[in-house]
Design an enzyme around this catalytic site. Structure first.
Site, PDB file in Angstrom:
ATOM      1  N   ASP A  19      -2.497  -4.724   2.870  1.00  0.00           N
ATOM      2  CA  ASP A  19      -3.404  -5.269   3.987  1.00  0.00           C
ATOM      3  C   ASP A  19      -4.784  -5.280   3.769  1.00  0.00           C
ATOM      4  O   ASP A  19      -5.119  -4.171   3.040  1.00  0.00           O
ATOM      5  CB  ASP A  19      -3.029  -5.099   5.063  1.00  0.00           C
ATOM      6  CG  ASP A  19      -1.524  -5.351   5.619  1.00  0.00           C
ATOM      7  OD1 ASP A  19      -1.093  -6.374   5.182  1.00  0.00           O
ATOM      8  OD2 ASP A  19      -1.029  -4.653   6.586  1.00  0.00           O
TER       9      ASP A  19
ATOM     10  N   VAL B  45     -11.481   3.816  12.219  1.00  0.00           N
ATOM     11  CA  VAL B  45     -10.307   3.867  11.208  1.00  0.00           C
ATOM     12  C   VAL B  45     -10.636   2.993   9.762  1.00  0.00           C
ATOM     13  O   VAL B  45     -11.022   3.555   8.845  1.00  0.00           O
ATOM     14  CB  VAL B  45      -9.077   3.789  11.508  1.00  0.00           C
ATOM     15  CG1 VAL B  45      -7.984   4.287  10.493  1.00  0.00           C
ATOM     16  CG2 VAL B  45      -8.652   4.800  12.825  1.00  0.00           C
TER      17      VAL B  45
ATOM     18  N   ARG C  13       0.933  -0.936   0.165  1.00  0.00           N
ATOM     19  CA  ARG C  13      -0.059  -0.117   0.063  1.00  0.00           C
ATOM     20  C   ARG C  13       0.797   1.239   0.021  1.00  0.00           C
ATOM     21  O   ARG C  13       0.429   2.277  -0.574  1.00  0.00           O
ATOM     22  CB  ARG C  13      -0.854   0.016   1.280  1.00  0.00           C
ATOM     23  CG  ARG C  13      -1.733   1.091   1.417  1.00  0.00           C
ATOM     24  CD  ARG C  13      -2.773   1.054   0.317  1.00  0.00           C
ATOM     25  NE  ARG C  13      -3.725   2.582   0.418  1.00  0.00           N
ATOM     26  CZ  ARG C  13      -4.780   2.591  -0.500  1.00  0.00           C
ATOM     27  NH1 ARG C  13      -5.332   1.687  -1.138  1.00  0.00           N
ATOM     28  NH2 ARG C  13      -5.302   3.970  -0.165  1.00  0.00           N
TER      29      ARG C  13
END
Length: 422
Positions: free
Chosen positions: A117, A327, A93
């Protein structure tokens, strides 16, 4: 055939451990090396899988990258390639953080949508909108982020959420923009401060590092530098949770304990004794932990990366804990694997309720991401019998010498190669 960790429960972790550079910092610092022609040297780098993966991304952009243990040397060309290689970018990422430097240096960037992930949606809208405010034309189409600009000019930018990635990309573009850029509601994580510090060493003019407002006065060029990567607070906190869960005593060196004030406070509430120095801390737990509630928030709140460790601790604590995830919505996938290990847990939207048990049960489990994998290993240390944690390549991406460090602290953990039986 595949590798897994065999974890035998019952050990009490004791001893001292040295933490090296932060995964969430080193990859962004490597990208920042694109901003200056010449060789930038990073020291105290973690020896994890993501570092060579990021090196491949930079090589696809025309850089020379040399990795020698904890030292990474990146030589950026006078004119980097503007398009990153899909195969390299798709593996992690953090590769999206080359977007800002490429727009700043080349005035054009083509970056495939990154991999990484499976912890939930992480859209790039704020990255793109911030670059547009600086004068770049951006679009996300056909699996790529495409940005180009004739000139970059300073702007007032408000982030809807204090995203680390968006803050980093906008910051790295703004340092070479004409005029002054103000980023409001910027991320405040120590890793952002580390990036600001390195950019300042390269000649950038940045004010407000560590606050929610960053002011950047653009310069015409930057110079390569040498920089020591900040210690990894997430790895350090993982060892802190491991000490508390196993009723052990562990001293962690190489991390600023001020970056973990909330974590250490939660562990004290759970019954641990803690002490700190300038660059180390000790966690000792004599009895079974008490239940504590956790709410994940951007820094200085409780880090979402530590949510799996919080659930693992709650699973063996005395009492009932509620963990609220604000989050990443998919991070509770980890709870299903904890239930395999005998945890009494259920999820409802953004909340998980965990009723602690005296001891977990051994089972085969699968890691869905870096931190989930670490949390499952810690849970296995508190289970009866022998557990298997599969898909350990995730853990290798974020934790250097993970098995070796656990064994040095007294854990009975080994890396095994065999055929998985799902």
């Amino acid at each position: 055939m595949a590798e897994h960790f065999r974890v035998n429960g019952g050990a009490r972790l004791t001893g001292e451990i040295q933490v090296v550079g932060a995964k969430n910092s080193v990859l962004k610092l490597m990208a920042a090396a694109l901003l200056a022609e010449g060789t930038t040297t990073l020291t105290n780098c973690p020896e994890i899988l993501d570092v060579p993966l990021m090196a491949d991304v930079l090589r696809s952009l025309g850089c020379e990258v040399r990795i020698d243990g904890a030292t990474v040397e990146i030589t950026a060309p006078a004119q980097p390639n503007e398009a990153a290689d899909y195969r390299s970018v798709s593996k992690l990422r953090a590769s999206v953080c080359v977007l800002g430097p490429l727009v700043a240096r080349c005035r054009r960037a083509v970056v495939p949508l990154p991999g990484g992930d499976a912890i939930g949606s992480r859209p790039l809208d704020m990255h793109a909108n911030g670059l547009r405010k600086l004068g770049a034309h951006t679009e996300i189409s056909h699996g790529k982020v495409v940005a180009h600009a004739e000139d970059l000019k300073g702007a007032q930018i408000w982030l809807d959420f204090p995203s680390m990635g968006a803050t980093e990309n906008i910051l790295m573009a703004a340092v070479l923009a004409e005029g002054t850029t103000v980023i409001d509601n910027a991320a405040r994580e120590p890793e952002i401060v580390d990036l600001c510090r390195m950019l300042q060493q390269m000649g950038a003019k940045i004010e407000g590092s560590g606050s929610s407002t960053l002011t950047v006065h653009g310069v015409t060029s930057l110079q390569p530098t040498q920089h020591r990567v900040i210690g990894d607070r997430i790895v350090g906190a993982t060892w802190a949770f491991a000490a508390a869960m196993t009723r052990g005593e562990v001293t962690v060196h190489g991390v600023d304990p001020h970056h973990l004030e909330l974590v250490l406070d939660k562990l004290r509430t759970a019954g641990a004794d803690t002490s700190t120095t300038d660059d180390s801390f000790t966690v000792a737990m004599a009895e079974r932990p008490r239940a504590v509630d956790f709410v994940t928030l951007p820094y200085p709140g409780f880090a979402t990366d530590l949510q799996p460790m919080a659930i693992a601790l709650s699973a063996v604590a005395e009492g009932t804990s509620m963990i609220t995830e604000n989050v990443f919505e998919a991070r509770f996938r980890f709870v299903d694997e904890m239930i395999r290990l005998g945890a009494d847990a259920r999820t409802d939207g953004h909340h998980a309720v965990v009723r602690g048990v005296e001891r977990l049960s051994s089972a085969p489990v699968w890691a869905s991401d870096i931190r989930a994998g670490a949390g499952l290993v810690l849970a296995g240390l508190c289970a009866d019998g022998s557990s298997e944690v599969w898909d350990v390549e995730h853990i290798d991406r974020g934790y250097p010498r993970f098995v070796e460090n656990l064994r040095e602290l007294g854990a009975d953990v080994s890396r095994v190669t065999s055929e998985p039986d799902r």
